[in-house]
Design an enzyme around this catalytic site. Structure first.
Site, PDB file in Angstrom:
ATOM      1  N   MET A  72     -27.858   5.073  31.054  1.00 39.47           N
ATOM      2  CA  MET A  72     -27.977   4.635  32.452  1.00 39.47           C
ATOM      3  C   MET A  72     -29.147   5.325  33.140  1.00 39.47           C
ATOM      4  SD  MET A  72     -23.948   4.316  33.481  1.00 39.47           S
ATOM      5  CE  MET A  72     -24.271   3.708  35.140  1.00 39.47           C
ATOM      6  N   TYR A  73     -30.219   5.537  32.391  1.00 30.78           N
ATOM      7  CA  TYR A  73     -31.423   6.162  32.938  1.00 30.78           C
ATOM      8  C   TYR A  73     -31.955   5.311  34.089  1.00 30.78           C
ATOM      9  CZ  TYR A  73     -36.206   7.960  33.169  1.00 30.78           C
ATOM     10  OH  TYR A  73     -37.398   8.504  33.597  1.00 30.78           O
TER      11      TYR A  73
ATOM     12  N   HIS B  35     -27.021   0.324  25.187  1.00 32.97           N
ATOM     13  CA  HIS B  35     -27.339   0.566  23.779  1.00 32.97           C
ATOM     14  C   HIS B  35     -26.218   1.264  23.030  1.00 32.97           C
ATOM     15  CE1 HIS B  35     -31.278  -0.412  25.436  1.00 32.97           C
ATOM     16  NE2 HIS B  35     -31.552  -0.817  24.217  1.00 32.97           N
TER      17      HIS B  35
ATOM     18  N   ALA C 177     -15.314   5.110  25.135  1.00 35.63           N
ATOM     19  CA  ALA C 177     -16.288   4.345  25.921  1.00 35.63           C
ATOM     20  C   ALA C 177     -16.412   2.953  25.333  1.00 35.63           C
ATOM     21  CB  ALA C 177     -17.652   5.039  25.908  1.00 35.63           C
ATOM     22  N   GLY C 178     -16.619   1.977  26.213  1.00 35.22           N
ATOM     23  CA  GLY C 178     -16.876   0.629  25.723  1.00 35.22           C
ATOM     24  C   GLY C 178     -15.961  -0.418  26.312  1.00 35.22           C
ATOM     25  N   GLY C 179     -16.360  -1.017  27.428  1.00 35.20           N
ATOM     26  CA  GLY C 179     -15.592  -2.100  28.024  1.00 35.20           C
ATOM     27  C   GLY C 179     -14.500  -1.667  28.973  1.00 35.20           C
TER      28      GLY C 179
ATOM     29  N   GLY D  52     -19.293   3.181  32.220  1.00 34.20           N
ATOM     30  CA  GLY D  52     -20.688   3.017  32.581  1.00 34.20           C
ATOM     31  C   GLY D  52     -20.944   1.808  33.452  1.00 34.20           C
TER      32      GLY D  52
END
Length: 335
Positions: free
Chosen positions: A1-2, A155, A186-188, A209
């Site tokens: 999340m840069y 990513h 993490a993920g969804g 995120g």
């Protein structure tokens, strides 16, 4: 999340009882402009959290608070921490998150970063996408393993699976190692229901995120936030592909073992259909982004995007997600 997770978002999450991270980029050498930007964000975060200002560079003062947020870095370009180590010692973030090595960069990086932060017990988070990479991270000295499933936005490992299957296997592998390692999922994950599910699968906590990209404090553009709220049926509205990077003109940036999940846009459809070469589609995407044309923009997002209903304050997302997770877990405990 840069560029999306900056001091304002990270500090708000931390103040609300979560743990915020600032995206630091991928260049952490002594001449890095990304680290210069990160330093400004760390100073801002200290101010937002009401912490004592840093001592002057030439001061002998050592008694100042560590910073209760983390910083995250992509590690595929180098393992030269010449710019990173002084920044860590000066600002004292309590965690550093590493992701996406092209080789064995983490072996050196983790050792040097932990040594730099040993005075305030700095912790290392490593994001992984398989049991094998989890074991590697443990052997390299990670304190926290972030198990990223294929539903994640942005990513990730090109070859991976959802946390439904990956997380329990990683939990078993870590338990067998007999090391004290914390595991995050993490993920969804977009709300308390996802948190409860991850905890049931063996995680100690979760990473969210995409949901925090769709908050007031996020630095995502207004057009991007519009896409995050309006896109539904995330399983078919998003796709994992290296084409998204090519559309943004950075097809050579990431090693081939990584790809990314984003909302399917018109230039993506044209490339896959063979109706337009990548170069032409990339120019179209760039024009769409500059004009805030949401139909042509690459918007990184997880498969749970359809659960995002509105743009809320980040603190509200933290609190509501926590309360919903408690409610779901209490409900399940009755069965």
């Amino acid at each position: 999340m840069y560029g999306t997770a900056t001091a304002t978002l990270a500090a708000t999450v931390t103040k609300s009882g979560g743990f915020g991270f600032i995206g630091g980029g991928f260049d952490f050498t002594s001449s890095s402009s990304q680290l210069s930007t990160l330093e400004k964000e760390l100073l801002k975060a200290r101010e937002l959290l009401g912490l004592k200002a840093l001592p002057e560079q030439d001061s002998n003062e050592r008694e100042f608070d560590s910073l209760p947020i983390g910083v995250g870095f992509l590690t595929f370009h180098n393992d030269d921490p010449s710019g990173l180590i002084p920044l860590i010692r000066r600002h004292r973030p309590v965690a550093v998150w590493l992701f996406a090595p092209a080789g064995d960069q983490h072996t050196r990086l983790i050792k040097e970063i932990k040594s730099a932060g040993c005075e305030w017990n700095l912790k290392i988070f490593v994001q992984i996408g398989s049991v094998h990479t989890a074991v590697e991270a443990i052997n390299d000295g990670a304190d926290v393993i972030v198990v990223q499933g294929s539903d994640a936005g942005g990513h990730q490992f090109a070859n991976n699976s959802s946390i439904i299957t990956l997380l329990p296997e990683v939990v078993d592998a870590i338990q067998n190692s007999q090391k004290e390692i914390f595991i995050l999922a993490a993920g969804g994950i977009m709300d308390g229901r996802g948190i409860a599910a991850a905890l049931a699968l063996g995680a100690s906590g979760v990473v969210m995120g995409t949901r925090f990209a769709a908050t007031v404090e996020s630095e995502a553009s207004r057009a991007t936030k519009s896409v995050l709220v309006s896109t539904k049926d995330g399983g078919v509205s998003t796709a994992k592909s290296v084409v998204h990077d090519a559309l943004q003109g950075r097809g050579d940036l990431w090693p081939l073992k990584y790809d990314g999940r984003a909302v399917i846009c018109d230039p993506y459809k044209d490339v896959l259909a063979g109706a337009m070469p990548v170069e032409q589609a990339s120019a179209r995407q760039k024009k769409a982004t500059s004009e805030s044309d949401t139909s042509g923009m690459v918007v990184w997002a997880g498969a749970g995007i359809g659960l995002i209903q509105d743009i809320r304050n980040a603190g509200e997302v933290v609190e509501q997600s926590r309360l919903e997770a408690i409610r779901v877990l209490n409900l399940l405990s009755k069965f």
